[in-house]
Motif scaffolding. Structure first.
Motif, PDB file in Angstrom:
ATOM      1  N   GLU A  49       0.625  -1.264   0.381  1.00 18.80           N
ATOM      2  CA  GLU A  49       0.268  -0.131   0.012  1.00 18.80           C
ATOM      3  C   GLU A  49       0.861   1.518  -0.269  1.00 18.80           C
ATOM      4  OE1 GLU A  49      -2.275   2.137   3.328  1.00 18.80           O
ATOM      5  OE2 GLU A  49      -3.349  -0.435   3.003  1.00 18.80           O
ATOM      6  N   GLY A  50       1.943   0.659   0.747  1.00 17.47           N
ATOM      7  CA  GLY A  50       2.512   1.795   0.892  1.00 17.47           C
ATOM      8  C   GLY A  50       3.825   2.546  -0.583  1.00 17.47           C
ATOM      9  N   TYR A  51       4.168   1.452  -0.921  1.00 18.30           N
ATOM     10  CA  TYR A  51       4.420   1.170  -2.325  1.00 18.30           C
ATOM     11  C   TYR A  51       4.005   2.063  -3.202  1.00 18.30           C
ATOM     12  CZ  TYR A  51       8.550  -1.329  -0.875  1.00 18.30           C
ATOM     13  OH  TYR A  51       9.345  -2.017   0.387  1.00 18.30           O
ATOM     14  N   ARG A  52       2.346   2.024  -3.400  1.00 15.02           N
ATOM     15  CA  ARG A  52       1.713   2.000  -4.351  1.00 15.02           C
ATOM     16  C   ARG A  52       0.891   3.311  -4.298  1.00 15.02           C
ATOM     17  NH1 ARG A  52      -1.031  -2.591  -3.650  1.00 15.02           N
ATOM     18  NH2 ARG A  52      -2.317  -1.538  -2.062  1.00 15.02           N
ATOM     19  N   PHE A  53       1.412   4.032  -2.786  1.00 12.89           N
ATOM     20  CA  PHE A  53       1.401   5.570  -2.597  1.00 12.89           C
ATOM     21  C   PHE A  53       2.214   6.594  -3.057  1.00 12.89           C
ATOM     22  CE2 PHE A  53       1.979   8.992   0.357  1.00 12.89           C
ATOM     23  CZ  PHE A  53       0.765   9.679  -0.319  1.00 12.89           C
ATOM     24  N   TYR A  54       3.561   6.234  -2.844  1.00 12.28           N
ATOM     25  CA  TYR A  54       4.273   6.546  -3.527  1.00 12.28           C
ATOM     26  C   TYR A  54       4.578   6.541  -4.725  1.00 12.28           C
ATOM     27  CZ  TYR A  54       5.383   7.986   1.231  1.00 12.28           C
ATOM     28  OH  TYR A  54       5.300   8.364   2.371  1.00 12.28           O
ATOM     29  N   ALA A  55       4.255   5.619  -5.304  1.00 15.84           N
ATOM     30  CA  ALA A  55       4.257   5.920  -6.712  1.00 15.84           C
ATOM     31  C   ALA A  55       3.542   6.581  -7.831  1.00 15.84           C
ATOM     32  CB  ALA A  55       3.997   4.170  -7.335  1.00 15.84           C
ATOM     33  N   GLN A  56       2.458   7.045  -7.506  1.00 21.24           N
ATOM     34  CA  GLN A  56       1.426   7.973  -7.432  1.00 21.24           C
ATOM     35  C   GLN A  56       1.779   8.766  -7.363  1.00 21.24           C
ATOM     36  OE1 GLN A  56      -1.207   6.597  -9.194  1.00 21.24           O
ATOM     37  NE2 GLN A  56      -1.556   9.376  -9.491  1.00 21.24           N
ATOM     38  N   GLU A  57       2.453   9.308  -6.189  1.00 20.63           N
ATOM     39  CA  GLU A  57       2.682  10.627  -5.756  1.00 20.63           C
ATOM     40  C   GLU A  57       3.879  10.690  -7.146  1.00 20.63           C
ATOM     41  OE1 GLU A  57       5.159  11.730  -2.009  1.00 20.63           O
ATOM     42  OE2 GLU A  57       2.584  12.132  -2.241  1.00 20.63           O
ATOM     43  N   ALA A  58       4.718  10.147  -6.679  1.00 18.93           N
ATOM     44  CA  ALA A  58       5.718  10.390  -7.625  1.00 18.93           C
ATOM     45  C   ALA A  58       5.289  10.728  -9.226  1.00 18.93           C
ATOM     46  CB  ALA A  58       7.019   9.441  -7.996  1.00 18.93           C
ATOM     47  N   SER A  59       4.367  10.096  -9.585  1.00 18.95           N
ATOM     48  CA  SER A  59       3.946   9.892 -11.182  1.00 18.95           C
ATOM     49  C   SER A  59       3.018  11.583 -11.273  1.00 18.95           C
ATOM     50  CB  SER A  59       3.023   8.443 -11.371  1.00 18.95           C
ATOM     51  OG  SER A  59       2.526   9.353 -12.666  1.00 18.95           O
TER      52      SER A  59
END
Length: 87
Positions: free
Chosen positions: A56-66
């Motif tokens: 869940e954390g990885y998805r959040f930060y990936a979305q934020e980076a995108s």
């Protein structure tokens, strides 16, 4: 975890009879105690929960980076002298 002392405490829990029977069956098959079976089940659940939270954390930060990359594309293009064109 290295350096961590593994302590064991006795507790009392109430379980449905069918789960006790299942734990006993597994314990007999694995030649371990019922406590070991239940502790293993809880440890597996903890690992599952930690993996879920990490994903869940990885998805959040990936979305934020995108989103950051998309938002900064215009500024980066202008800084490189491309006037908003990426190619």
């Amino acid at each position: 975890m290295p350096g961590r002392v593994n302590t064991t405490r006795k507790i009392t829990v109430s379980l449905p009879q069918e789960l006790i029977e299942f734990a006993d069956t597994v314990a007999t098959r694995m030649r371990v105690s019922r406590s070991r079976v239940i502790a293993g089940a809880l440890a597996a659940q903890r690992e599952h929960e930690e993996a879920r939270l990490a994903a869940e954390g990885y998805r959040f930060y990936a979305q934020e980076a995108s989103e950051f990359a998309a938002a900064s594309l215009q500024a980066v293009s202008e800084a490189l002298g491309r006037g908003g064109q990426t190619r």
